[in-house]
Design a protein around this motif. Structure first.
Motif, short mmCIF file in Angstrom:
data_model
loop_
_atom_site.label_atom_id
_atom_site.label_comp_id
_atom_site.label_asym_id
_atom_site.label_seq_id
_atom_site.Cartn_x
_atom_site.Cartn_y
_atom_site.Cartn_z
N GLY A 48 0.80 -1.22 0.00
CA GLY A 48 0.00 0.00 0.00
C GLY A 48 0.83 1.26 0.00
N PRO A 49 0.45 2.26 0.81
CA PRO A 49 1.14 3.57 0.82
C PRO A 49 2.62 3.46 1.14
N ARG A 50 3.04 2.40 1.84
CA ARG A 50 4.45 2.27 2.21
C ARG A 50 5.33 2.07 0.98
N THR A 51 4.79 1.48 -0.07
CA THR A 51 5.58 1.19 -1.27
C THR A 51 5.14 1.98 -2.50
N ARG A 52 4.07 2.75 -2.38
CA ARG A 52 3.51 3.44 -3.54
C ARG A 52 4.24 4.74 -3.81
N LEU A 53 4.68 4.92 -5.05
CA LEU A 53 5.30 6.16 -5.50
C LEU A 53 4.42 6.78 -6.58
N TYR A 54 4.47 8.09 -6.69
CA TYR A 54 3.57 8.82 -7.60
C TYR A 54 4.36 9.57 -8.66
N ASN A 55 3.88 9.48 -9.90
CA ASN A 55 4.52 10.23 -10.98
C ASN A 55 4.14 11.70 -10.87
N THR A 56 5.06 12.56 -11.30
CA THR A 56 4.82 14.00 -11.27
C THR A 56 3.80 14.38 -12.33
N PRO A 57 2.75 15.13 -12.00
CA PRO A 57 1.78 15.58 -13.01
C PRO A 57 2.45 16.40 -14.11
N SER A 58 1.87 16.36 -15.28
CA SER A 58 2.46 17.08 -16.42
C SER A 58 2.12 18.57 -16.37
N ARG A 59 1.12 18.92 -15.58
CA ARG A 59 0.75 20.34 -15.51
C ARG A 59 1.70 21.11 -14.60
N LYS A 60 1.59 22.45 -14.69
CA LYS A 60 2.40 23.33 -13.86
C LYS A 60 2.09 23.10 -12.38
N PRO A 61 3.07 23.21 -11.48
CA PRO A 61 2.79 23.04 -10.05
C PRO A 61 1.78 24.07 -9.56
N ASP A 62 0.95 23.65 -8.61
CA ASP A 62 -0.02 24.56 -8.02
C ASP A 62 0.66 25.53 -7.05
N ARG A 63 1.70 25.09 -6.38
CA ARG A 63 2.47 25.95 -5.48
C ARG A 63 3.94 25.56 -5.55
N VAL A 64 4.81 26.55 -5.37
CA VAL A 64 6.25 26.31 -5.28
C VAL A 64 6.79 27.17 -4.14
N LEU A 65 7.49 26.54 -3.21
CA LEU A 65 8.17 27.27 -2.15
C LEU A 65 9.65 26.92 -2.20
N SER A 66 10.50 27.85 -1.79
CA SER A 66 11.94 27.61 -1.87
C SER A 66 12.62 27.79 -0.52
N HIS A 67 13.79 27.19 -0.41
CA HIS A 67 14.58 27.29 0.81
C HIS A 67 16.06 27.20 0.44
N ARG A 68 16.84 28.16 0.87
CA ARG A 68 18.28 28.18 0.61
C ARG A 68 19.00 27.46 1.76
N THR A 69 19.71 26.39 1.45
CA THR A 69 20.45 25.66 2.48
C THR A 69 21.76 26.38 2.79
N SER A 70 22.42 25.93 3.86
CA SER A 70 23.68 26.55 4.26
C SER A 70 24.50 25.53 5.05
N GLU A 107 19.85 25.74 -3.35
CA GLU A 107 18.50 26.24 -3.07
C GLU A 107 17.48 25.18 -3.48
N LEU A 108 16.61 24.81 -2.55
CA LEU A 108 15.62 23.77 -2.79
C LEU A 108 14.29 24.40 -3.21
N PHE A 109 13.72 23.88 -4.28
CA PHE A 109 12.40 24.33 -4.73
C PHE A 109 11.44 23.15 -4.59
N THR A 110 10.46 23.29 -3.69
CA THR A 110 9.46 22.24 -3.51
C THR A 110 8.27 22.55 -4.42
#
Length: 312
Positions: A168-190, A267-270
């Motif tokens: 079930g959810p423990r092994t299930r992976l999801y393909n990335t949708p082909s549409r543009k992301p609904d939200r994007v947030l970023s974080h700069r590591t250090s 810099e990470l973009f989620t």
């Protein structure tokens, strides 16, 4: 030293560890994932809604995986420690992480037990799936469930399953949708974040801090701990779609695809996509140069309780 993979024998083994955490450690963990110093529910212990970020449950997981890793040479033929990398992760939060009472002196003790639930052939090695349950108190109240899937390279797979069992959810992976992301947030590591996360999580692997160790392993710089990258992504999803309310978090599953180099200030973009049923699909990328990106977490899905996610 094992000469062949014996799944029945492997599944009969288990490892247990006890960990304690304080208010200071919960605050340090939240800060290590990039929490704002002005977000009082994450940094001020007297806040009525003080809590740990959802991935705090990976901390006892790291502790018990140290024992599992040390034992892998007993049941994996040709095992060498440097060939083991964190490949996939699942975390389900059953109830909020207990907050210590008694101020600075207060502590909470958790008991964490791990067992191997599957070993499957993967490329030139195997994927070892370890179920990890964390409980609290003498009655053993279940706090969270983790599954740590580690890819072990250059291990003969004779005796392993051809593929992984569907759990079930423990092994299930999801393909990335082909549409543009609904939200994007970023974080700069250090580099400071990488050092803080090591201290807050207890993962003292020198690969995450020492340039010489990283160079010997074939990397240009120390690697940010994978559970730190995962925690940043989960924080972003909770902020974007649950208004920062960690109580809405139910579970996460993803693949840790490529390393993050905090020493190079990646810099990470989620990137996030809202789906039906409270599912938020996500991936995390590092943009290296025009037209080129490094996908560091892929095929991810976070489940939020009910479908009352925040409007876009």
């Amino acid at each position: 030293m094992a000469t062949k993979i014996d799944l029945h024998a492997i599944k009969s083994r288990s490892w247990t560890t006890q960990t304690t955490h304080t208010l200071q450690q919960m605050i340090s963990y939240n800060l290590a994932l990039g929490a704002s110093g002005t977000c009082l529910p994450l940094v001020f212990e007297s806040s009525p809604s003080f809590h740990a970020l959802p991935t705090f449950g990976t901390v006892p997981t790291i502790a018990v995986m140290g024992k599992v890793h040390a034992a892998m040479g007993d049941f994996l033929p040709g095992f060498k420690g440097h060939n083991h990398v964190h490949g996939e992760h699942f975390l389900k939060l059953i109830r909020p992480y207990p907050v210590p009472k008694g101020g600075a002196e207060g502590k909470v003790t958790l008991t964490t037990t791990a067992r191997v639930v599957d070993v499957g052939k993967r490329g030139n090695g195997v994927l070892v799936c370890v179920e990890i349950l964390t409980t609290c108190g003498e009655s053993g109240v279940l706090i969270c469930e983790n599954e740590w899937s580690g890819f072990v390279m250059h291990v003969p797979s004779d005796g392993a399953n051809t593929g992984l069992m569907d759990r079930g959810p423990r092994t299930r992976l999801y393909n990335t949708p082909s549409r543009k992301p609904d939200r994007v947030l970023s974080h700069r590591t250090s580099p400071e974040q990488a050092a803080l996360y090591r201290a807050a999580s207890g993962d003292l692997n020198p690969l995450h801090i020492d340039p010489d160790t990283a160079k010997t392993a074939g990397f240009p710089a120390p690697l940010l701990t994978g559970t730190c990258t995962l925690g940043i992504g989960v924080r972003h999803v909770v902020e974007a779609f649950a208004g920062g309310n960690a109580d809405r978090f139910s579970s996460v599953k993803c693949r840790l695809s490529k390393p993050v180099f905090a020493a190079l200030r990646d810099e990470l973009f989620t990137e996030m996509w809202k789906e039906e049923g409270g599912k938020i699909l996500f991936r995390i990328v590092v943009k290296e140069e025009p037209g080129k990106e490094r996908v560091v977490i892929s095929q991810g899905c976070i489940l939020l309780h009910d479908d009352q996610v925040s409007k876009l």
